[in-house]
Design a protein around this motif. Structure first.
Motif, mmCIF file in Angstrom:
data_model
loop_
_atom_site.group_PDB
_atom_site.id
_atom_site.type_symbol
_atom_site.label_atom_id
_atom_site.label_comp_id
_atom_site.label_asym_id
_atom_site.label_seq_id
_atom_site.Cartn_x
_atom_site.Cartn_y
_atom_site.Cartn_z
ATOM 1 N N THR A 204 0.835 -1.204 0.000
ATOM 2 C CA THR A 204 0.000 0.000 0.000
ATOM 3 C C THR A 204 0.872 1.258 0.000
ATOM 4 N N VAL A 245 -8.330 10.546 0.659
ATOM 5 C CA VAL A 245 -7.424 9.398 0.565
ATOM 6 C C VAL A 245 -7.246 8.737 1.927
ATOM 7 N N TYR A 246 -7.099 9.548 2.959
ATOM 8 C CA TYR A 246 -6.859 9.038 4.304
ATOM 9 C C TYR A 246 -7.988 9.467 5.235
ATOM 10 N N THR A 268 -6.775 4.037 5.070
ATOM 11 C CA THR A 268 -6.903 4.345 3.647
ATOM 12 C C THR A 268 -7.651 3.188 2.994
#
Length: 280
Positions: A204, A245-246, A268
């Motif tokens: 990732t 994204v997070y 994520t």
């Protein structure tokens, strides 16, 4: 002399009669009939053995609702069909207990429109980056790979064209499942990391600070960081921030010494939906 000649003629006449009788015993059956015929036996005609071509084997159609196949992922359709069969027969109550990977508060509304879900499942499946999806003009079903591997896939259900199924509730539930494993209160006995990964793997891309220099998610190299946690407060688990994204989730965790600490989880999207990349 005359008497001997008579005997001779009598003998000749008798011999001729025997010849005549013998000659008349042929195929014409004239004279004395015979009990058996002397003839060469003719072998019985041989019937050619019938040759049959076995019928072509056909695979019976799968039992249950129609599901579009997924090229290169043949298990996907069967895993979704197992869920749809229960939903079609028994509605939401029939799938609630089995769909423990889905936030319980979302299940009643998530699976309420059975007809729309069944209709979307008929479309060809698409194996995407993070999930396998089936879409109708109105509804999209998304199934994670860990769900497919289990053989019973409980899908996320979202309007077609929406950003995706990753809600705040889903992020919070991911953290609750992770904490439940460490505190001895898993949401299900089968909820193990090997079966349902919640930690981001080392493939990732990880750069929540936006440095431009991605690293391996810290938790990937230390997945047991919360070993020693004794309990957590479910009411304290909430999404504090999202940037597309997070996702940041807070939770109050108490260790075996009785010390409570507010832990910060960073999530994520990975190959199995939300994954936790770091906790401090």
């Amino acid at each position: 002399m005359s008497s001997r000649r008579g005997i001779v003629f009598a003998s000749v006449g008798l011999f001729g009669a025997v010849l005549t009788l013998t000659a008349c015993g042929g195929d014409g059956q004239q004279g004395i009939p015979t009990e058996t015929r002397s003839a060469t036996a003719t072998p019985p005609a041989t019937t050619p053995r019938a040759t049959t071509t076995p019928p072509t084997a056909t695979t019976p159609p799968p039992v249950g609702p129609a599901v579009g196949e997924v090229p290169m992922n043949p298990e996907a359709a069967g895993a979704l069909r197992a869920f749809l069969t229960d939903l079609d027969v028994g509605g939401v109550p029939a799938v609630t207990e089995k769909c423990w990977t889905v936030p319980p508060t979302e299940i009643p509304t998530l699976y309420s429109d059975v007809a729309a879900i069944l209709d979307a499942a008929k479309a060809p499946g698409v194996d995407g980056q993070y999930a396998v999806t089936w879409s109708s003009p109105t509804v999209t079903l998304s199934v994670e790979r860990s769900e497919i591997a289990s053989g019973y896939a409980c899908p996320a259900v979202t309007p077609t064209g929406s950003p995706g199924p990753y809600s705040d509730t889903e992020g919070e539930y991911t953290v609750e499942r992770y904490l439940g494993r460490f505190t001895g209160t898993p949401v299900n006995p089968a909820d193990l990391e090997g079966n349902y990964p919640l930690v981001c793997d080392n493939r990732t891309i990880w750069d929540p600070q936006g440095t431009g220099a991605p690293t391996v998610p810290p938790l990937a190299n230390n997945p047991g960081r919360l070993t020693g946690a004794a309990s957590y407060n479910p009411e304290s688990v909430y999404v504090a921030a999202r940037d597309g994204v997070y996702t940041t989730v807070y939770a109050d965790v108490t260790d075996v010494s009785g010390v409570e600490q507010n832990r910060i989880f960073t999530l994520t999207i990975g190959s199995n939906g939300y994954c936790i990349g770091d906790v401090v």
